[in-house]
Design a protein around this motif. Structure first.
Motif, PDB file in Angstrom:
ATOM      1  N   VAL A   1     -24.168  26.493  -7.120  1.00  0.00           N
ATOM      2  CA  VAL A   1     -25.065  25.421  -7.534  1.00  0.00           C
ATOM      3  C   VAL A   1     -25.056  25.347  -9.056  1.00  0.00           C
ATOM      4  CG1 VAL A   1     -27.442  24.608  -7.507  1.00  0.00           C
ATOM      5  CG2 VAL A   1     -26.474  25.675  -5.473  1.00  0.00           C
ATOM      6  N   GLU A   2     -24.685  24.184  -9.540  1.00  0.00           N
ATOM      7  CA  GLU A   2     -24.585  23.970 -10.985  1.00  0.00           C
ATOM      8  C   GLU A   2     -25.969  23.753 -11.588  1.00  0.00           C
ATOM      9  OE1 GLU A   2     -22.033  20.545 -11.199  1.00  0.00           O
ATOM     10  OE2 GLU A   2     -20.587  21.468  -9.846  1.00  0.00           O
ATOM     11  N   PRO A   3     -26.118  23.974 -12.894  1.00  0.00           N
ATOM     12  CA  PRO A   3     -27.404  23.683 -13.539  1.00  0.00           C
ATOM     13  C   PRO A   3     -27.764  22.206 -13.368  1.00  0.00           C
ATOM     14  CG  PRO A   3     -25.965  24.914 -15.011  1.00  0.00           C
ATOM     15  CD  PRO A   3     -25.141  24.532 -13.821  1.00  0.00           C
ATOM     16  N   GLY A   4     -29.045  21.931 -13.294  1.00  0.00           N
ATOM     17  CA  GLY A   4     -29.509  20.562 -13.073  1.00  0.00           C
ATOM     18  C   GLY A   4     -29.916  20.400 -11.616  1.00  0.00           C
ATOM     19  N   THR A   5     -30.002  19.173 -11.177  1.00  0.00           N
ATOM     20  CA  THR A   5     -30.417  18.899  -9.810  1.00  0.00           C
ATOM     21  C   THR A   5     -29.209  18.954  -8.890  1.00  0.00           C
ATOM     22  OG1 THR A   5     -32.193  17.513 -10.643  1.00  0.00           O
ATOM     23  CG2 THR A   5     -31.628  17.268  -8.333  1.00  0.00           C
TER      24      THR A   5
END
Length: 181
Positions: free
Chosen positions: A162-166
């Motif tokens: 899961v990447e940073p952000g939403t």
């Protein structure tokens, strides 16, 4: 007041009709009655949770005014009537075919997979079906283009992807959407 039609495997005939919503509500909490249902000799109906809250399990009708009729007894005929009342889903126009028991229809409405979903992004006015929302949030042509990951319940997956952000997580089992920020 309407057509008689056969429904399901049962040979019981069903009549389309309407009822006053309060007709089958508890005299204490005003929630829909659901079995087990209790009744005093004067005819006042009360749900099981409220019965347990009454002093000496005796009827109080309305604002704790004691009914002189005495103890409560189970009302099997009202239970049967309440169980036979089926309500079409509020989201039938969105494709839901569920007919739920009268006392369960509000809970179904809150959990119905056909209920419109609103975009969680502040200022975005999209409201549509779950699939439309997924495309809106994640598709290349979608408005937000958030990354997404599909997972299954009870199958481990690495959240480090899961990447940073939403990030949108979509459950393969039931289509539920989860947002991770």
């Amino acid at each position: 007041m309407g057509d008689v039609q056969e429904q399901g495997e049962s040979s019981a005939k069903r009549i389309k009709c309407s009822i006053e919503e309060a007709a089958f509500c508890c005299g204490e909490c005003n929630e829909p009655l659901r079995p087990p249902i209790f009744q005093c000799p004067e005819g006042h109906m009360i749900c099981s949770p409220c019965r347990g809250d009454l002093p000496e399990e005796k009827c109080t009708f309305g604002y704790s005014v004691r009914c002189t009729a005495g103890n409560l007894a189970r009302s099997l005929s009202v239970e049967h009537a309440v169980e036979s009342i089926l309500v079409d889903c509020h989201y039938a126009e969105n494709g839901c075919t569920e007919n739920t028991a009268y006392y369960y229809h509000v809970k179904h409405r809150l959990m119905c997979p056909h209920a419109p979903c609103e975009c969680p992004e502040p200022g975005c006015d999209l409201a549509g079906k779950r699939g439309e929302l997924l495309d809106h949030l994640t598709a290349v042509a979608g408005l937000h283009k958030w990354p997404s990951t599909t997972f299954q319940y009870w199958v481990p997956f690495d959240l480090r992807i899961v990447e940073p952000g939403t990030h949108v997580l979509r459950c393969k089992n039931d289509g539920q959407l989860f947002l991770v920020s």
